[in-house]
Design a protein around this motif. Structure first.
Motif, short mmCIF file in Angstrom:
data_model
loop_
_atom_site.label_atom_id
_atom_site.label_comp_id
_atom_site.label_asym_id
_atom_site.label_seq_id
_atom_site.Cartn_x
_atom_site.Cartn_y
_atom_site.Cartn_z
N HIS A 207 0.82 -1.21 0.00
CA HIS A 207 0.00 0.00 0.00
C HIS A 207 0.86 1.26 0.00
O HIS A 207 0.46 2.29 -0.55
CB HIS A 207 -0.99 -0.03 1.17
N ARG A 208 2.04 1.17 0.58
CA ARG A 208 2.94 2.33 0.53
C ARG A 208 3.36 2.58 -0.92
O ARG A 208 3.44 3.71 -1.38
CB ARG A 208 4.16 2.08 1.42
N ARG A 211 0.44 4.09 -2.78
CA ARG A 211 0.30 5.51 -2.47
C ARG A 211 1.31 6.34 -3.28
O ARG A 211 0.97 7.44 -3.74
CB ARG A 211 0.50 5.75 -0.96
N ALA A 212 2.49 5.78 -3.50
CA ALA A 212 3.48 6.50 -4.31
C ALA A 212 3.00 6.63 -5.75
O ALA A 212 3.19 7.67 -6.39
CB ALA A 212 4.83 5.78 -4.24
N CYS A 213 2.38 5.57 -6.28
CA CYS A 213 1.86 5.65 -7.66
C CYS A 213 0.70 6.63 -7.74
O CYS A 213 0.58 7.38 -8.71
CB CYS A 213 1.45 4.26 -8.17
N SER A 214 -0.18 6.63 -6.73
CA SER A 214 -1.30 7.58 -6.72
C SER A 214 -0.76 9.02 -6.72
O SER A 214 -1.24 9.87 -7.48
CB SER A 214 -2.18 7.39 -5.47
N LEU A 215 0.25 9.26 -5.89
CA LEU A 215 0.84 10.59 -5.82
C LEU A 215 1.48 10.96 -7.15
O LEU A 215 1.40 12.10 -7.59
CB LEU A 215 1.89 10.63 -4.70
N THR A 220 -5.93 10.92 -5.62
CA THR A 220 -6.17 10.69 -4.20
C THR A 220 -5.28 9.57 -3.70
O THR A 220 -5.21 8.51 -4.31
CB THR A 220 -7.64 10.25 -3.98
N GLN A 221 -4.60 9.82 -2.59
CA GLN A 221 -3.86 8.74 -1.92
C GLN A 221 -4.79 8.18 -0.85
O GLN A 221 -5.18 8.88 0.07
CB GLN A 221 -2.62 9.30 -1.24
N TYR A 224 -3.63 3.61 4.26
CA TYR A 224 -3.16 2.23 4.35
C TYR A 224 -4.33 1.33 4.74
O TYR A 224 -5.08 1.67 5.65
CB TYR A 224 -2.08 2.13 5.42
N TYR A 229 -7.69 0.22 -1.93
CA TYR A 229 -6.41 -0.43 -2.18
C TYR A 229 -6.49 -1.94 -1.96
O TYR A 229 -5.78 -2.70 -2.61
CB TYR A 229 -5.32 0.18 -1.28
#
Ligand code: HEC
Ligand code: HEC
Length: 252
Positions: A207-208, A211-215, A220-221, A224, A229
């Motif tokens: 999930h980390r 979140r990097a790909c979403s950013l 939206t991130q 976790y 996700y």
């Protein structure tokens, strides 16, 4: 979308089954040296987390039974377990990933406060349990109660998002092998996670990475462990069906 683009997208959808055969694990996109380092337990720093997880797995505190009290011979009894996650929890009907299952044992069976996503304890335990399935083929269940989650994950994967208006698919299917900010775009396979990432200077969860790909696309991130996700994780695992689990992966 132009007619040609629409046609192309349609073709891609129609050939999903065929292209699934060609999906390569994350390690296939590493330099030969990093690939060797990933597979070498003595040189892959992710194994420090695995060792901490193994230690915690056997640790008893006060009246709380250790994980190993219920999961004897984990190398045998939990071998392959990680390849079947995420899965629908029979009791609650909710989708659980490996982190979620471990937290469930922590709160319901050990009767202790949850470790928390991305805590060193949960990362260690997840990396340890995942490492027991190294080399085992991914084999998540995708029918029955899992089906709606799978479909939600697939829809997420294909939806354009963020200021850059890009879907996961546009990078991880259509641009595989291209360079982006020094990275080689892979098929976006989940089987290396938890992974040791040089940029993180440590081990992080899938999930980390998500979140990097979403950013990256200014979308939206999600939190976790968020349902969005989790569904996406199930789709990624289904997409990687048959590929060997390779956590702890080693990444740039
Ligand atoms: C702009 C292009 C782009 C988009 C869009 C994108 N990613 Fe990524 N993603 C990357 C890059 C670059 C990396 C790091 C190199 C690699 O492993 O592909 C990466 C890494 C990953 C990884 C880790 C693969 C590994 O083996 O370490 C996963 C999983 C992943 N992405 C999933 C997704 C998902 C799911 C989405 C949609 C929510 C998404 N990505 C959207 C570019 C993108
Ligand atoms: C009191 C007994 C007990 C303790 C303590 C316990 N578990 Fe469990 N665990 C279970 C049972 C029972 C299941 C099966 C749950 C189910 O399938 O609904 C399970 C399931 C699991 C699974 C999934 C196995 C699979 O094949 O899907 C994992 C992983 C796991 N536990 C890890 C842990 C970890 C890590 C700890 C310590 C933090 C722990 N457990 C502590 C009883 C326990």
């Amino acid at each position: 979308m132009t007619t040609r683009a629409a046609l192309f997208a349609g073709l891609l959808l129609a050939t999903t089954a065929a292209t699934a055969q060609e999906i390569k694990p994350g390690s296939a996109f590493l330099s030969p040296e990093m690939r060797r380092q990933q597979s070498d337990e003595a040189r892959n720093p992710g194994f420090l987390w695995v060792e901490q997880g193994e230690e915690l797995f056997s640790r008893r505190s006060g009246e709380t039974p250790a994980c190993i009290a219920c999961h004897a011979e984990p190398g045998r009894s939990l071998k392959g377990a990680a390849t079947r996650y995420p899965q629908v929890d029979a009791g609650s009907g909710k989708l659980l990933n490996l982190e979620g299952r471990i937290e469930q044992c922590r709160t319901q069976r050990q009767k202790q406060a949850a470790f928390g996503y991305e805590s060193p304890e949960l990362l260690g335990l997840t990396a340890y349990v995942a490492s027991l399935s190294r080399g085992q083929p991914m084999s998540v269940t995708t029918d029955g109660a899992a089906k709606p989650y799978l479909e939600a994950g697939r829809a997420f994967y294909e939806r354009r998002q963020g200021q850059l208006n890009l879907s996961c698919r546009q990078c991880h299917d259509d641009l595989v092998g291209e360079k982006l900010r020094g990275d080689t775009i892979s098929h976006g396979v989940s089987t290396g996670y938890p992974a040791y990432r040089l940029e993180w200077n440590g081990v992080g969860s899938l999930h980390r990475r998500l979140r990097a790909c979403s950013l990256g696309v200014r979308a939206t991130q999600f939190d976790y462990g968020a349902p969005e996700y989790l569904a996406l994780e199930l789709y990624l695992a289904a997409r990687a069906k048959g590929l060997p689990l390779e956590s702890p992966g080693l990444r740039r």
